[in-house]
Design a protein around this motif. Structure first.
Motif, PDB file in Angstrom:
ATOM      1  N   TRP A  81       6.775 -25.195   4.700  1.00  0.00           N
ATOM      2  CA  TRP A  81       8.005 -24.497   4.332  1.00  0.00           C
ATOM      3  C   TRP A  81       9.032 -25.479   3.764  1.00  0.00           C
ATOM      4  CZ3 TRP A  81       8.647 -19.607   3.431  1.00  0.00           C
ATOM      5  CH2 TRP A  81       9.947 -19.129   3.223  1.00  0.00           C
ATOM      6  N   GLY A  82       9.084 -26.691   4.321  1.00  0.00           N
ATOM      7  CA  GLY A  82      10.010 -27.698   3.811  1.00  0.00           C
ATOM      8  C   GLY A  82       9.674 -28.148   2.406  1.00  0.00           C
ATOM      9  N   LEU A  83       8.386 -28.060   2.032  1.00  0.00           N
ATOM     10  CA  LEU A  83       7.954 -28.487   0.699  1.00  0.00           C
ATOM     11  C   LEU A  83       7.992 -27.351  -0.326  1.00  0.00           C
ATOM     12  CD1 LEU A  83       4.860 -30.699   1.603  1.00  0.00           C
ATOM     13  CD2 LEU A  83       7.108 -31.487   0.817  1.00  0.00           C
ATOM     14  N   ARG A  84       8.446 -26.192   0.110  1.00  0.00           N
ATOM     15  CA  ARG A  84       8.381 -25.017  -0.758  1.00  0.00           C
ATOM     16  C   ARG A  84       9.012 -25.255  -2.129  1.00  0.00           C
ATOM     17  NH1 ARG A  84      11.786 -19.448   0.147  1.00  0.00           N
ATOM     18  NH2 ARG A  84      11.034 -18.361  -1.720  1.00  0.00           N
ATOM     19  N   HIS A  85      10.243 -25.770  -2.150  1.00  0.00           N
ATOM     20  CA  HIS A  85      10.937 -25.947  -3.436  1.00  0.00           C
ATOM     21  C   HIS A  85      10.383 -27.141  -4.210  1.00  0.00           C
ATOM     22  CE1 HIS A  85      13.705 -22.761  -2.464  1.00  0.00           C
ATOM     23  NE2 HIS A  85      14.042 -23.350  -1.331  1.00  0.00           N
ATOM     24  N   ARG A  86       9.945 -28.177  -3.499  1.00  0.00           N
ATOM     25  CA  ARG A  86       9.368 -29.340  -4.176  1.00  0.00           C
ATOM     26  C   ARG A  86       8.078 -28.982  -4.926  1.00  0.00           C
ATOM     27  NH1 ARG A  86      11.070 -34.477  -2.977  1.00  0.00           N
ATOM     28  NH2 ARG A  86      12.681 -34.657  -1.369  1.00  0.00           N
ATOM     29  N   LEU A  87       7.329 -28.050  -4.379  1.00  0.00           N
ATOM     30  CA  LEU A  87       6.089 -27.648  -5.039  1.00  0.00           C
ATOM     31  C   LEU A  87       6.348 -26.849  -6.313  1.00  0.00           C
ATOM     32  CD1 LEU A  87       3.961 -26.617  -1.917  1.00  0.00           C
ATOM     33  CD2 LEU A  87       3.656 -28.645  -3.345  1.00  0.00           C
ATOM     34  N   GLY A  88       7.514 -26.263  -6.398  1.00  0.00           N
ATOM     35  CA  GLY A  88       7.879 -25.523  -7.601  1.00  0.00           C
ATOM     36  C   GLY A  88       7.031 -24.295  -7.852  1.00  0.00           C
ATOM     37  N   LEU A  89       6.637 -23.602  -6.785  1.00  0.00           N
ATOM     38  CA  LEU A  89       5.767 -22.433  -6.907  1.00  0.00           C
ATOM     39  C   LEU A  89       6.576 -21.149  -6.844  1.00  0.00           C
ATOM     40  CD1 LEU A  89       2.966 -23.549  -4.412  1.00  0.00           C
ATOM     41  CD2 LEU A  89       2.868 -23.646  -6.909  1.00  0.00           C
ATOM     42  N   ALA A  90       6.068 -20.130  -7.501  1.00  0.00           N
ATOM     43  CA  ALA A  90       6.654 -18.806  -7.361  1.00  0.00           C
ATOM     44  C   ALA A  90       6.462 -18.327  -5.936  1.00  0.00           C
ATOM     45  CB  ALA A  90       5.990 -17.841  -8.345  1.00  0.00           C
ATOM     46  N   ALA A  91       7.263 -17.331  -5.531  1.00  0.00           N
ATOM     47  CA  ALA A  91       7.219 -16.861  -4.143  1.00  0.00           C
ATOM     48  C   ALA A  91       5.821 -16.405  -3.734  1.00  0.00           C
ATOM     49  CB  ALA A  91       8.223 -15.721  -3.957  1.00  0.00           C
ATOM     50  N   GLY A  92       5.172 -15.621  -4.601  1.00  0.00           N
ATOM     51  CA  GLY A  92       3.835 -15.129  -4.276  1.00  0.00           C
ATOM     52  C   GLY A  92       2.829 -16.252  -4.131  1.00  0.00           C
ATOM     53  N   ALA A  93       2.913 -17.245  -5.022  1.00  0.00           N
ATOM     54  CA  ALA A  93       1.987 -18.378  -4.947  1.00  0.00           C
ATOM     55  C   ALA A  93       2.214 -19.190  -3.678  1.00  0.00           C
ATOM     56  CB  ALA A  93       2.156 -19.264  -6.175  1.00  0.00           C
ATOM     57  N   ALA A 143       6.263 -15.570   6.636  1.00  0.00           N
ATOM     58  CA  ALA A 143       6.362 -16.273   5.354  1.00  0.00           C
ATOM     59  C   ALA A 143       6.514 -15.281   4.205  1.00  0.00           C
ATOM     60  CB  ALA A 143       5.134 -17.149   5.141  1.00  0.00           C
ATOM     61  N   PHE A 144       5.761 -14.185   4.253  1.00  0.00           N
ATOM     62  CA  PHE A 144       5.905 -13.152   3.214  1.00  0.00           C
ATOM     63  C   PHE A 144       7.319 -12.566   3.238  1.00  0.00           C
ATOM     64  CE2 PHE A 144       1.218 -12.995   3.356  1.00  0.00           C
ATOM     65  CZ  PHE A 144       0.938 -12.942   1.997  1.00  0.00           C
ATOM     66  N   ILE A 145       7.830 -12.316   4.440  1.00  0.00           N
ATOM     67  CA  ILE A 145       9.175 -11.747   4.558  1.00  0.00           C
ATOM     68  C   ILE A 145      10.220 -12.716   4.006  1.00  0.00           C
ATOM     69  CG2 ILE A 145      10.936 -10.986   6.201  1.00  0.00           C
ATOM     70  CD1 ILE A 145       8.610 -10.101   8.032  1.00  0.00           C
ATOM     71  N   ALA A 146      10.134 -13.991   4.441  1.00  0.00           N
ATOM     72  CA  ALA A 146      11.126 -14.991   4.021  1.00  0.00           C
ATOM     73  C   ALA A 146      11.036 -15.291   2.534  1.00  0.00           C
ATOM     74  CB  ALA A 146      10.922 -16.278   4.832  1.00  0.00           C
ATOM     75  N   ALA A 147       9.829 -15.228   1.976  1.00  0.00           N
ATOM     76  CA  ALA A 147       9.669 -15.500   0.544  1.00  0.00           C
ATOM     77  C   ALA A 147      10.134 -14.331  -0.309  1.00  0.00           C
ATOM     78  CB  ALA A 147       8.213 -15.817   0.236  1.00  0.00           C
ATOM     79  N   GLY A 148      10.324 -13.172   0.320  1.00  0.00           N
ATOM     80  CA  GLY A 148      10.855 -12.021  -0.405  1.00  0.00           C
ATOM     81  C   GLY A 148       9.830 -11.239  -1.183  1.00  0.00           C
ATOM     82  N   THR A 149       8.546 -11.348  -0.805  1.00  0.00           N
ATOM     83  CA  THR A 149       7.523 -10.600  -1.548  1.00  0.00           C
ATOM     84  C   THR A 149       7.312  -9.197  -0.992  1.00  0.00           C
ATOM     85  OG1 THR A 149       5.725 -11.421  -0.148  1.00  0.00           O
ATOM     86  CG2 THR A 149       6.300 -12.742  -2.091  1.00  0.00           C
ATOM     87  N   LEU A 150       7.938  -8.879   0.157  1.00  0.00           N
ATOM     88  CA  LEU A 150       7.768  -7.574   0.781  1.00  0.00           C
ATOM     89  C   LEU A 150       9.002  -6.709   0.576  1.00  0.00           C
ATOM     90  CD1 LEU A 150       6.264  -8.528   4.248  1.00  0.00           C
ATOM     91  CD2 LEU A 150       5.062  -7.575   2.320  1.00  0.00           C
ATOM     92  N   GLY A 151       8.752  -5.450   0.290  1.00  0.00           N
ATOM     93  CA  GLY A 151       9.829  -4.480   0.361  1.00  0.00           C
ATOM     94  C   GLY A 151       9.920  -3.944   1.775  1.00  0.00           C
ATOM     95  N   ALA A 152      10.812  -2.997   2.006  1.00  0.00           N
ATOM     96  CA  ALA A 152      10.970  -2.434   3.352  1.00  0.00           C
ATOM     97  C   ALA A 152       9.685  -1.766   3.828  1.00  0.00           C
ATOM     98  CB  ALA A 152      12.121  -1.430   3.360  1.00  0.00           C
ATOM     99  N   ALA A 153       9.025  -1.034   2.922  1.00  0.00           N
ATOM    100  CA  ALA A 153       7.781  -0.357   3.296  1.00  0.00           C
ATOM    101  C   ALA A 153       6.704  -1.373   3.643  1.00  0.00           C
ATOM    102  CB  ALA A 153       7.313   0.546   2.152  1.00  0.00           C
ATOM    103  N   GLY A 154       6.633  -2.448   2.845  1.00  0.00           N
ATOM    104  CA  GLY A 154       5.637  -3.485   3.107  1.00  0.00           C
ATOM    105  C   GLY A 154       5.873  -4.160   4.443  1.00  0.00           C
ATOM    106  N   LEU A 155       7.134  -4.373   4.791  1.00  0.00           N
ATOM    107  CA  LEU A 155       7.467  -4.999   6.068  1.00  0.00           C
ATOM    108  C   LEU A 155       7.016  -4.118   7.228  1.00  0.00           C
ATOM    109  CD1 LEU A 155       8.845  -7.056   7.878  1.00  0.00           C
ATOM    110  CD2 LEU A 155      11.035  -5.939   7.389  1.00  0.00           C
ATOM    111  N   ARG A 156       7.319  -2.833   7.148  1.00  0.00           N
ATOM    112  CA  ARG A 156       6.915  -1.916   8.213  1.00  0.00           C
ATOM    113  C   ARG A 156       5.401  -1.872   8.356  1.00  0.00           C
ATOM    114  NH1 ARG A 156      11.113   1.270   6.014  1.00  0.00           N
ATOM    115  NH2 ARG A 156       9.589   2.486   4.815  1.00  0.00           N
ATOM    116  N   THR A 157       4.711  -1.829   7.218  1.00  0.00           N
ATOM    117  CA  THR A 157       3.249  -1.786   7.243  1.00  0.00           C
ATOM    118  C   THR A 157       2.667  -3.035   7.883  1.00  0.00           C
ATOM    119  OG1 THR A 157       3.215  -0.434   5.229  1.00  0.00           O
ATOM    120  CG2 THR A 157       1.183  -1.578   5.807  1.00  0.00           C
ATOM    121  N   SER A 158       3.245  -4.194   7.551  1.00  0.00           N
ATOM    122  CA  SER A 158       2.735  -5.461   8.076  1.00  0.00           C
ATOM    123  C   SER A 158       2.932  -5.570   9.572  1.00  0.00           C
ATOM    124  CB  SER A 158       3.439  -6.635   7.381  1.00  0.00           C
ATOM    125  OG  SER A 158       3.216  -6.582   5.996  1.00  0.00           O
ATOM    126  N   LEU A 159       4.120  -5.193  10.044  1.00  0.00           N
ATOM    127  CA  LEU A 159       4.389  -5.267  11.475  1.00  0.00           C
ATOM    128  C   LEU A 159       3.511  -4.295  12.251  1.00  0.00           C
ATOM    129  CD1 LEU A 159       8.288  -5.575  11.418  1.00  0.00           C
ATOM    130  CD2 LEU A 159       6.600  -7.388  11.788  1.00  0.00           C
TER     131      LEU A 159
END
Length: 304
Positions: A81-93, A143-159
């Motif tokens: 997570w600390g290297l997230r921005h250094r890696l320069g990856l899109a949220a999904g990647a 990680a999916f939640i924090a990266a912002g790849t989930l909508g509200a429906a996706g969050l409920r489904t995952s939990l």
């Protein structure tokens, strides 16, 4: 080294058999997706219940094993997570890299532990699964939640999916049966055990079927970062902690085995469903599975 190769060699041959069957498109149709569902929802949970319900859990150094495995997962999860921005990856990647660095292939782990140390290894492996599966699932969904790849429906489904995860439920059921003293009475013990025996060989073949060789052509920062964490840093961390905490040889070997495993094939489905980079996930699964055929024996030899 010969003993390690003798134990792990047949497992890798079953994975390669699965890759060959996929190449030949045999048996064809939707056979393998349905078989994967059978393994995941019935056979593998049966194996976990059978092992945990009758296991001598008090012989496993539970506290130290948890510190080794969960400590390594926590440290390397924070590192990624600390290297997230250094890696320069899109949220999904990035979510695929996170899964690739932390998830482990349960089928290979339990089969390898049993091949290396028999019933004692299988017992420690079942305890390791009970410790790691809930924690890693929660971390990856977070990680999916924090990266912002989930909508509200996706969050409920995952939990909701976490509460219905068959491996988590099987671990809870097996431990409850063990602690209650009920175990698996009568014919249920042999019945559940027979079901569980089918899980490992079929699961290993299914791992091979899931490999995607064309995905190996992908070579970017995400691939290198996930492979470095999963196949190098995770085993180093676990082996260091295991020696510092004085784990016995069986528990140490099983902990190291789980640390050095390739990522789980189920991570591809999660990436596709929750907004991750599915193509990157396929590259990580395939590459790590093939690399692990070389690195796993080397790590176990180093531990010995």
């Amino acid at each position: 080294m010969d003993g390690v190769a003798q134990a792990l060699g047949p497992l890798f041959l079953l994975i390669l058999l699965g890759a060959l069957l996929a190449r030949l498109q045999q048996p064809g149709g939707d056979f393998w997706p349905r078989m994967e569902q059978l393994i995941y929802f019935l056979l593998f949970p049966a194996m976990l219940v059978a092992t945990l319900a009758e296991a001598e859990i008090d012989q496993v150094p539970l506290g130290r094993l948890a510190l080794v495995l969960l400590g390594a997962i926590g440290v390397l999860g924070l590192l990624l997570w600390g290297l997230r921005h250094r890696l320069g990856l899109a949220a999904g990647a990035f979510t695929s890299v996170f899964q690739g660095g932390l998830r482990f292939n349960t089928y290979v782990g339990v089969a390898g532990a049993a091949a290396l140390h028999g019933q004692a290894g299988a017992t420690v492996a079942a305890v390791a699964v009970a410790l790691m599966v809930p924690v890693i699932n929660v971390l990856c969904v977070t990680a999916f939640i924090a990266a912002g790849t989930l909508g509200a429906a996706g969050l409920r489904t995952s939990l909701a999916a976490l509460t219905r995860n068959p491996l988590i439920l099987a671990c809870l059921a097996g431990i409850a049966l063990n602690l209650s003293g009920i175990g698996l009475p009568g014919w249920s013990q042999d019945t559940v055990a027979l079901l569980g025996r089918a899980a490992l060989p079929l699961g290993l073949v299914a791992v091979g079927v899931a490999l995607r060789p064309p995905a190996l052509l992908r070579r970017d920062r995400g691939v290198w970062a996930a492979n470095l964490v999963k196949l190098v840093l995770m085993p180093v961390t676990v082996l260091t902690l295991a020696r510092l905490l004085g784990l016995d040889p069986v528990s140490r070997d099983v902990a190291l085995l789980f640390a050095a495993l390739p990522t789980a094939t189920s991570a591809y489905i999660l990436a596709r469903q929750l907004g991750g980079d599915a193509e990157l996930m396929a590259a990580l699964i395939t590459g790590q599975t093939l690399f692990a055929m070389l690195t796993l024996p080397l790590w176990l030899r180093l531990a010995g």
